[in-house]
Design a protein around this motif. Structure first.
Motif, PDB file in Angstrom:
ATOM      1  N   ILE A 165       1.141  -1.561  -0.353  1.00  0.00           N
ATOM      2  CA  ILE A 165       0.300  -0.566  -0.027  1.00  0.00           C
ATOM      3  C   ILE A 165       0.695   1.514  -0.382  1.00  0.00           C
ATOM      4  N   SER A 166       1.884   1.487   0.984  1.00  0.00           N
ATOM      5  CA  SER A 166       3.093   2.287   0.958  1.00  0.00           C
ATOM      6  C   SER A 166       3.618   2.436  -0.638  1.00  0.00           C
ATOM      7  N   GLU A 167       4.039   1.552  -1.322  1.00  0.00           N
ATOM      8  CA  GLU A 167       4.857   1.754  -2.370  1.00  0.00           C
ATOM      9  C   GLU A 167       3.450   2.169  -3.246  1.00  0.00           C
ATOM     10  N   PHE A 168       2.346   1.523  -3.640  1.00  0.00           N
ATOM     11  CA  PHE A 168       1.079   3.056  -4.124  1.00  0.00           C
ATOM     12  C   PHE A 168       1.108   4.115  -4.123  1.00  0.00           C
ATOM     13  N   ILE A 169       1.241   4.205  -2.802  1.00  0.00           N
ATOM     14  CA  ILE A 169       0.670   5.824  -2.744  1.00  0.00           C
ATOM     15  C   ILE A 169       2.084   6.522  -2.992  1.00  0.00           C
ATOM     16  N   PHE A 170       3.315   5.607  -2.230  1.00  0.00           N
ATOM     17  CA  PHE A 170       4.148   6.886  -3.179  1.00  0.00           C
ATOM     18  C   PHE A 170       4.628   7.362  -4.060  1.00  0.00           C
ATOM     19  N   GLN A 171       4.080   6.142  -4.886  1.00  0.00           N
ATOM     20  CA  GLN A 171       4.502   5.981  -6.387  1.00  0.00           C
ATOM     21  C   GLN A 171       3.559   6.831  -7.016  1.00  0.00           C
ATOM     22  N   SER A 213       0.307   4.127   5.118  1.00  0.00           N
ATOM     23  CA  SER A 213      -0.541   3.093   4.804  1.00  0.00           C
ATOM     24  C   SER A 213      -1.803   2.718   6.135  1.00  0.00           C
ATOM     25  N   PRO A 214      -2.162   1.763   6.049  1.00  0.00           N
ATOM     26  CA  PRO A 214      -3.918   2.308   7.915  1.00  0.00           C
ATOM     27  C   PRO A 214      -3.302   2.124   7.988  1.00  0.00           C
ATOM     28  N   VAL A 228      -8.250  -2.099   1.886  1.00  0.00           N
ATOM     29  CA  VAL A 228      -8.279  -1.445   1.273  1.00  0.00           C
ATOM     30  C   VAL A 228      -7.562  -1.514   0.227  1.00  0.00           C
ATOM     31  N   ALA A 229      -6.625  -2.741   0.822  1.00  0.00           N
ATOM     32  CA  ALA A 229      -5.525  -2.975  -1.074  1.00  0.00           C
ATOM     33  C   ALA A 229      -6.549  -2.981  -2.238  1.00  0.00           C
TER      34      ALA A 229
END
Length: 255
Positions: free
Chosen positions: A53-59, A198-199, A232-233
């Motif tokens: 999730i953090s990867e997705f948001i940061f990208q 992330s959550p 969420v993912a």
């Protein structure tokens, strides 16, 4: 498999020496903690979900020009990041009254705030991360006035992006915590978003049911944390409908 030097271990992540100068490897653990680690449990698969999730948001943030420390995901539990000098502040952006804000000011949880509120907390576990003002931040040298302006500008941009992202998948962004760091490139320094999003560090409520889809499920002994993070993912399109997070995942280093 080469051994890499452990740089730092926190409650939910471990940082290792990166493959190139100026880089680190951020490893997401399965540890769930609350109340500054007074409550602790290992929940299989949590680190995998937070990494993804953090990867997705940061990208996505990188793509829209919000500077972050993120370079790329390496495997199910680890990502390659730029080494930054972490500013010792937790930056909390609140859109809806919840948590300590409701307790401090006597505002009913779930009340829409008149506008988004940005708060600073001094990162210090021994002191339980106390709420501080901009005066404290500048007086004690944690950040300069210009850096505070840069942090606030980043927080507003991240909040706008996250609010729209989650709204689009039926999730209400109640509040979130982010951290910032100083990224040095030769003699130039800029403030970037660091750590994770992330959550674990957002309050996320289902728009229809109001169900909590974040770490409050652990804080309040509600159960179902992995199921909530997985949902969420899935809504973000990170996991397929029938895909489940790999609990163990590859681990780069045995400490």
């Amino acid at each position: 498999m080469s051994r890499r030097r452990r740089i730092y271990e926190g409650k939910a992540k471990v940082l290792y020496e990166g493959p190139e100068p100026g880089t680190l490897i951020q490893h997401f653990k399965d540890d769930a903690t609350a109340f500054n680690a007074k409550k602790h449990q290992v929940i299989d698969g949590k680190g995998v979900l937070n990494n993804r999730i953090s990867e997705f948001i940061f990208q996505k943030l990188n793509d829209i020009g919000v500077p972050t420390h993120f370079i790329r995901r390496m495997n199910m539990r680890e990502q390659l990041i730029r080494e930054v000098e972490i500013i010792p502040l937790e930056v909390v952006v609140r859109n809806v009254a919840a948590g300590s804000l409701s307790t401090r000011l006597g505002i009913e949880e779930g009340t829409q705030l008149p506008r988004s509120i940005i708060e600073f907390y001094y990162k210090n576990d021994q002191l339980n991360d106390p709420l501080v003002s901009e005066e404290h931040v500048t007086a004690f040298g944690w950040a300069t006035p210009q850096e505070i302006d840069d942090i606030i500008a980043l927080a507003i941009r991240v909040n706008d992006f996250l609010s729209g992202l989650f709204l689009g998948v039926g999730i209400r962004l109640v509040d979130f915590k982010m951290e910032c760091g100083r990224l040095w490139e030769n003699d130039m320094m800029r403030i970037v978003v660091a750590d994770e999003i992330s959550p674990d560090c957002c309050r996320l409520w289902d728009m229809k049911s109001g169900d909590k889809m974040d770490k409050d499920r652990f804080r309040k002994d509600m159960g179902g944390l992995i199921e909530a993070y997985t949902e969420v993912a899935r809504r973000l399109g990170i996991l397929g409908e029938n895909e489940r997070p790999q609990g163990s995942g590859p681990i780069l280093v045995k400490g």
